[in-house]
Design an enzyme around this catalytic site. Structure first.
Site, PDB file in Angstrom:
ATOM      1  N   VAL A   1       0.837  -1.201   0.000  1.00 25.13           N
ATOM      2  CA  VAL A   1       0.000   0.000   0.000  1.00 25.13           C
ATOM      3  C   VAL A   1       0.873   1.253   0.000  1.00 25.13           C
ATOM      4  O   VAL A   1       0.579   2.236  -0.696  1.00 25.13           O
ATOM      5  CB  VAL A   1      -0.960   0.007   1.199  1.00 25.13           C
TER       6      VAL A   1
ATOM      7  N   LEU B   1       2.707   3.585   7.676  1.00 25.21           N
ATOM      8  CA  LEU B   1       2.261   2.295   7.171  1.00 25.21           C
ATOM      9  C   LEU B   1       3.322   1.225   7.423  1.00 25.21           C
ATOM     10  O   LEU B   1       3.346   0.186   6.767  1.00 25.21           O
ATOM     11  CB  LEU B   1       1.960   2.368   5.663  1.00 25.21           C
TER      12      LEU B   1
ATOM     13  N   ALA C   1      -1.860   4.085   9.999  1.00 22.35           N
ATOM     14  CA  ALA C   1      -2.543   2.981   9.336  1.00 22.35           C
ATOM     15  C   ALA C   1      -2.824   1.904  10.374  1.00 22.35           C
ATOM     16  O   ALA C   1      -1.959   1.092  10.691  1.00 22.35           O
ATOM     17  CB  ALA C   1      -1.697   2.431   8.194  1.00 22.35           C
TER      18      ALA C   1
ATOM     19  N   TYR D   1       0.217  -8.236  16.504  1.00 20.51           N
ATOM     20  CA  TYR D   1      -0.274  -7.279  15.506  1.00 20.51           C
ATOM     21  C   TYR D   1      -1.532  -6.571  16.003  1.00 20.51           C
ATOM     22  O   TYR D   1      -1.599  -5.338  16.023  1.00 20.51           O
ATOM     23  CB  TYR D   1      -0.560  -8.018  14.202  1.00 20.51           C
TER      24      TYR D   1
ATOM     25  N   LYS E   1      -1.442  -2.668  17.152  1.00 18.41           N
ATOM     26  CA  LYS E   1      -2.197  -1.619  16.461  1.00 18.41           C
ATOM     27  C   LYS E   1      -3.141  -0.893  17.425  1.00 18.41           C
ATOM     28  O   LYS E   1      -3.349   0.321  17.306  1.00 18.41           O
ATOM     29  CB  LYS E   1      -2.989  -2.225  15.305  1.00 18.41           C
TER      30      LYS E   1
ATOM     31  N   GLN F   1      -3.803  15.879  23.783  1.00 18.87           N
ATOM     32  CA  GLN F   1      -2.858  16.811  24.404  1.00 18.87           C
ATOM     33  C   GLN F   1      -2.438  17.935  23.457  1.00 18.87           C
ATOM     34  O   GLN F   1      -1.597  18.767  23.822  1.00 18.87           O
ATOM     35  CB  GLN F   1      -1.617  16.042  24.871  1.00 18.87           C
TER      36      GLN F   1
END
Length: 348
Positions: free
Chosen positions: A22, A83, A124, A155, A159, A172
């Site tokens: 991507v 990404l 991402a 993973y 994320k 903040q």
């Protein structure tokens, strides 16, 4: 609130993971609109072949770097796209500790860089944060059902932690951070050996091997073509005001995996039948994005139908040169542990 105006009127973006599937398409799209690019990639799962055509572009610069180490950029930066992480289960499970650190430490490093440059930041994230969902389709308000100690947790939880970092920085008022939850994406430049559904099926079909389907094949996914995904990422980065919440990006057309395999069989002459194997642990049974928020805030929805996108992806895989059999594979370093032809920024 965050970004100062550029004096020269140009925009410069840093794309971490820019030599990946991507990420490389994102680099193409940004350069095409006139944005200068700093592409950062460790090449652990990305491939310089994906951005080789950009090598001599005056607005393109490549840095080999692992974002788990601090990154220093002297140029002025307006946007940071993160990404940088292996996205297929075999790849991110191969070194789970590094996967988790890439998502947590790497995101923290890039957020610090964005804060330093007063740059907008896009993370991402992934539909994997919903785990094996108990709500269908999945809206951004759903908190997910994730096995935090399972083989996919490096993973999934990585994320989720990265999202936390982004929204803490946003609250903040340190970084203009945005979060995209990306659902299954496919298209040219997928690695033929990366273990994801679309690339697996196409590569097996072109080799005349049986197509591997796990479980019964009745589990569903929603497949978004890469050009649509890139358009969504750019739209989310540029929308004003900041949404202040994650945004699902994906194709809401839901398809059983077995049906995807049948479509590949129909499109590849000489492809063999289907081979069923046991379902991997924690593999989600259903996956479909609710994209109402993306439609409302970004005026975005996917445009490329699966029939067209699948045909383009098959054509790309079929065109891989027999003289260069590694074109769609992860590249290995040479004997000296380096790559030729581009900048290497050593870890401190």
């Amino acid at each position: 609130m965050f970004k100062k105006e550029r004096q020269d009127g140009r925009r410069k973006a840093l794309v971490a993971g820019g030599a990946g599937f991507v990420g490389s398409h994102l680099c193409d799209a940004l350069l095409a609109e006139g944005t200068d690019i700093i592409c950062v990639d460790s090449l652990l799962t990305g491939s310089f072949d994906n951005v080789r055509a950009l090598e001599n572009h005056p607005g393109f610069r490549f840095i080999e770097h692992d974002i788990t180490s601090t990154l220093t950029i002297g140029d002025e930066i307006d946007e940071v796209y993160n990404l940088a992480c292996a996205a297929s289960p075999p790849r991110y499970q191969a070194d789970p500790s590094h996967t988790l650190l890439t998502n947590v430490v790497g995101t923290a490093n890039l957020l610090a860089l964005a804060e330093q440059h007063r740059a907008a930041f896009l993370q991402a994230s992934t539909s994997e944060i919903y785990g094996d969902p108990e709500v269908h389709p999945q809206p951004e308000t759903y908190r997910g059902s994730v096995n935090c100690t399972g083989p996919r947790a490096c993973y999934d939880e990585g994320k989720r932690a990265a999202e936390t970092l982004c929204f803490d920085h946003l609250r903040q008022e340190r970084v203009d951070a945005r979060v995209a939850r990306i659902f299954n994406t496919y298209g040219p430049r997928m690695q033929q050996d990366d273990g994801r559904i679309v690339s697996n099926l196409i590569f097996q079909a072109l080799q005349g091997r049986p197509l591997t389907v796990y479980g019964s094949g009745r589990q569903t996914r929603s497949f978004c073509y890469v050009s649509d995904m890139v358009a969504g990422l750019i739209a989310l980065m540029r929308v004003s005001p900041n949404p202040g919440a994650p945004v699902n990006l994906g194709n809401p057309e839901e398809l059983p995996v077995i049906e995807l395999a049948r479509r590949v069989l129909d499109l590849v002459p000489g492809a063999k039948d289907i081979d069923f194997l046991p379902l991997p642990e924690d593999d989600p049974q259903r996956r479909r994005p609710d994209i109402a928020r993306a439609k409302a805030l970004l005026d975005w929805e996917p445009l490329v139908p699966l029939s067209k996108g699948l045909a383009s992806t098959i054509d790309w895989f079929a065109a891989l040169s027999p003289e260069n059999p590694d074109r769609g594979k992860i590249r290995e370093k040479d004997a000296e542990g380096t790559y030729n032809g581009y900048e290497h920024q050593p870890s401190p």
